[in-house]
Design a protein around this motif. Structure first.
Motif, PDB file in Angstrom:
ATOM      1  N   TYR A  89      -1.674  19.200  42.067  1.00  0.00           N
ATOM      2  CA  TYR A  89      -2.631  19.971  41.132  1.00  0.00           C
ATOM      3  C   TYR A  89      -2.905  19.201  39.836  1.00  0.00           C
ATOM      4  O   TYR A  89      -3.806  19.038  39.207  1.00  0.00           O
ATOM      5  CB  TYR A  89      -1.877  21.458  40.736  1.00  0.00           C
ATOM      6  CG  TYR A  89      -1.690  22.397  42.073  1.00  0.00           C
ATOM      7  CD1 TYR A  89      -3.085  22.637  42.824  1.00  0.00           C
ATOM      8  CD2 TYR A  89      -0.866  23.168  42.375  1.00  0.00           C
ATOM      9  CE1 TYR A  89      -2.905  23.514  43.858  1.00  0.00           C
ATOM     10  CE2 TYR A  89      -0.680  23.961  43.301  1.00  0.00           C
ATOM     11  CZ  TYR A  89      -1.960  24.080  44.190  1.00  0.00           C
ATOM     12  OH  TYR A  89      -1.850  24.840  45.010  1.00  0.00           O
ATOM     13  N   ASP A 100       0.488  25.715  34.024  1.00  0.00           N
ATOM     14  CA  ASP A 100      -0.430  26.136  35.037  1.00  0.00           C
ATOM     15  C   ASP A 100      -0.354  25.915  36.358  1.00  0.00           C
ATOM     16  O   ASP A 100      -0.438  26.536  37.272  1.00  0.00           O
ATOM     17  CB  ASP A 100      -1.809  25.883  34.657  1.00  0.00           C
ATOM     18  CG  ASP A 100      -2.360  27.000  33.250  1.00  0.00           C
ATOM     19  OD1 ASP A 100      -1.263  27.693  32.923  1.00  0.00           O
ATOM     20  OD2 ASP A 100      -3.114  26.758  32.766  1.00  0.00           O
ATOM     21  N   GLU A 104       0.974  28.093  39.438  1.00  0.00           N
ATOM     22  CA  GLU A 104      -0.142  28.023  40.745  1.00  0.00           C
ATOM     23  C   GLU A 104       0.759  27.897  42.079  1.00  0.00           C
ATOM     24  O   GLU A 104       0.793  28.096  42.983  1.00  0.00           O
ATOM     25  CB  GLU A 104      -1.284  27.036  40.707  1.00  0.00           C
ATOM     26  CG  GLU A 104      -2.272  27.330  41.869  1.00  0.00           C
ATOM     27  CD  GLU A 104      -2.948  28.600  41.411  1.00  0.00           C
ATOM     28  OE1 GLU A 104      -3.797  28.915  42.462  1.00  0.00           O
ATOM     29  OE2 GLU A 104      -2.932  29.138  40.354  1.00  0.00           O
ATOM     30  N   SER A 107       3.456  30.472  42.553  1.00  0.00           N
ATOM     31  CA  SER A 107       2.691  31.550  43.103  1.00  0.00           C
ATOM     32  C   SER A 107       2.159  31.525  44.507  1.00  0.00           C
ATOM     33  O   SER A 107       2.306  32.348  45.590  1.00  0.00           O
ATOM     34  CB  SER A 107       1.380  31.799  42.397  1.00  0.00           C
ATOM     35  OG  SER A 107       0.881  33.000  42.997  1.00  0.00           O
ATOM     36  N   THR A 115      -3.035  33.602  40.619  1.00  0.00           N
ATOM     37  CA  THR A 115      -3.639  32.342  40.473  1.00  0.00           C
ATOM     38  C   THR A 115      -4.088  32.161  38.875  1.00  0.00           C
ATOM     39  O   THR A 115      -4.581  33.035  38.037  1.00  0.00           O
ATOM     40  CB  THR A 115      -5.137  32.194  41.401  1.00  0.00           C
ATOM     41  OG1 THR A 115      -5.439  30.951  40.968  1.00  0.00           O
ATOM     42  CG2 THR A 115      -6.187  33.198  40.941  1.00  0.00           C
ATOM     43  N   ARG A 131      -2.926  24.403  48.882  1.00  0.00           N
ATOM     44  CA  ARG A 131      -2.967  25.606  48.152  1.00  0.00           C
ATOM     45  C   ARG A 131      -2.485  26.581  49.197  1.00  0.00           C
ATOM     46  O   ARG A 131      -1.518  27.221  48.978  1.00  0.00           O
ATOM     47  CB  ARG A 131      -4.048  25.998  47.231  1.00  0.00           C
ATOM     48  CG  ARG A 131      -4.034  27.435  46.428  1.00  0.00           C
ATOM     49  CD  ARG A 131      -5.308  27.159  45.501  1.00  0.00           C
ATOM     50  NE  ARG A 131      -5.451  28.585  44.845  1.00  0.00           N
ATOM     51  CZ  ARG A 131      -6.131  29.578  44.966  1.00  0.00           C
ATOM     52  NH1 ARG A 131      -6.838  29.359  46.165  1.00  0.00           N
ATOM     53  NH2 ARG A 131      -6.046  30.801  44.392  1.00  0.00           N
TER      54      ARG A 131
END
Length: 484
Positions: A89, A100, A104, A107, A115, A131
């Motif tokens: 990412y 961030d 992500e 998560s 998100t 993802r």
């Protein structure tokens, strides 16, 4: 010696995990996304270069460790894998802030589904597939996958699986944990493939079908559409997702026995019956609340089933904006956020069996007021339950609620209203990803400060590991075992 073993196993786990980046890397080549090759290649090679010599030189050395070592191994494995999973990412530039990217990644692996990406539809396909893969890998468990693939971890492997899997009691299908892990992953693969075919038959392209199957079977919730499942406006797709969300929230050991034709095991299982009861009651109440504003009773029942399954199994898909629903329907969803799926499933939350144990014990306490000299026990699966299970459940629920309150206070320190803060704490610790208020459908967590995202990332990992594996490190007795 213990430190050497732990370091060796951590390297092996990271090595196996890094190989999964080959798939999105190949997709980047297929889709002509050349700028995504380095973000996947760099972290993979950075891990494999030191891991391969260690794996070759130590392949004949047995691995043995205790339960306390297993807690340490699993916790650090999850932290390191989540950090490694954030690299694509970050290097791609699509999530330019490291906090961030980590949020992500965490998560995804913890199957939370919250998100920081405002518009997922403009993301490269290889990155979207990665993802979704993080959901799928984290759903059944990265460590369980490794135990299944590496027979050398068969010695003491149960200590790893025990530290990672969900529920107050751990159950094996076969005497060998490696065989159990392989069976569970085979069942996981079958469910994923079957749902992919059904979604494809319902009008999704193969990419959407596979990525949404990854998210459904893992009880994750990441979608490749900004409006989640609502974007497809298809009763067929919603129905398929509902069925597979409910299956993913069911105990996988019982699912395997169901496929074996051992129906009596299901009928005699207290948690399975309670799971079904919670679903039916919740759907009934929500449907009755929705019927006045729906086009038809059938539509109301369909939306009620979908969102009950989504929240109860902690998947987090959305087929409608439930923030606009009547308060009674929202109240049921809020209640379901505390329950979660079954033990031994990919779902998060407190778990149905723990709520059942507490309910039965509450009944016994009321009986004790009437009959002070009476002796009362709880019964699970038509057997007398052990007292230590009750104590363990009570301790877990107390710790769970305490973490929710502390996390809510930290979120509120960023200026978020207290109701939304409570929802954010619940959906991250329970790995739900979908709540009410500011945490409802379409919620983007990009606006939260970095320190809040860091805390919530740790909360998501703690929730995925059933709290004890993460919080055991706060015990003085644990570190005494290490001589500290």
């Amino acid at each position: 010696m213990r430190r050497v073993v732990i370091l060796r196993v951590l390297l092996l786990l990271l090595g196996v995990f890094s190989l999964t980046m080959v798939i999105p890397l190949a997709l980047a080549v297929v889709y002509g996304e050349g700028d995504l090759i380095r973000p996947f290649m760099a972290p993979m090679m950075a891990v494999l270069i030191p891991v391969l010599p260690v794996a070759i030189l130590t392949r004949k050395q047995p691995i043995r460790f205790s339960a306390s070592d297993g807690f340490l191994l699993v916790f650090f494995a999850w932290v390191l894998i989540c950090l490694l999973g954030a690299v694509p990412y970050y290097l791609s530039g699509h999530i330019p802030r490291w906090a961030d990217a980590v949020f992500e990644s965490v998560s995804g692996f913890t199957t939370t589904g919250a998100t920081v990406i405002a518009d997922v539809e403009i993301m490269p396909r290889s990155l979207l597939f990665w993802r979704a893969m993080t959901h799928w890998l984290g759903g059944m468990g990265i460590v369980v996958l490794t135990v299944a693939l590496l027979p050398l971890l068969g010695i003491g492997g149960f200590q790893l699986v025990k530290a990672e899997t969900t529920g107050p009691e751990k159950e094996k299908i076969t005497p060998k944990i490696t065989e159990t892990a392989k069976i569970l992953w085979f069942l996981y693969l079958i469910l994923t493939a079957l749902e992919s075919l059904l979604l494809w038959a319902g009008g999704m392209d193969w990419f959407g079908a596979v990525t949404h199957s990854f998210a459904t079977v893992a009880s994750g919730g990441f979608s490749i559409r900004n409006d989640s499942i609502a974007a497809y406006n298809s009763p067929w797709i919603e129905g398929v997702c509902t069925v597979f969300m409910l299956l993913a929230g069911f105990n996988f050991v019982l699912l395997y026995r169901l496929f074996q034709g051992k129906y009596r095991d299901i009928l005699n299982n207290s948690e399975a019956k309670a799971y079904g009861g919670v679903i039916l009651v919740s759907v009934g109440v929500i449907a009755l609340a929705l019927i006045p504003g729906s086009a038809s009773p059938g539509e109301a029942v369909g939306k009620a089933f979908f969102h009950t399954a989504s929240v109860l199994t902690t998947t987090g898909f959305a087929a409608a904006d439930h923030n606009a629903w009547p308060p009674a329907a929202q109240g049921v969803l809020f209640f379901l956020m505390f329950i979660g799926g079954c033990s031994g499933s990919t779902a998060g939350g407190i778990k149905v069996v723990r709520m059942l144990v507490l309910g039965k014990q509450a009944g016994n306490e009321m009986k004790r007021f009437l009959y002070p000299k009476g002796v009362f026990t709880i019964r699970l699966n038509k057997k007398v339950g052990r007292k230590d299970v009750v104590y363990g459940v009570a301790g877990f629920v107390f710790l769970y609620l305490l973490v929710v309150l502390i996390a809510a206070l930290i979120v509120s320190s960023a200026g978020v209203d207290i109701f939304s803060s409570l929802n954010i704490a619940l959906i991250t610790l329970g790995n739900i990803g979908l709540g009410l208020g500011a945490a409802g459908p379409g919620a983007i967590f990009d606006g939260l400060p970095g320190y809040v995202k860091g805390v919530l990332s740790l909360v998501m990992i703690a929730g995925r590991l059933e709290l004890w594996t993460a919080f055991v490190f706060f015990s003085r007795d644990y570190w005494r075992q290490w001589g500290w």
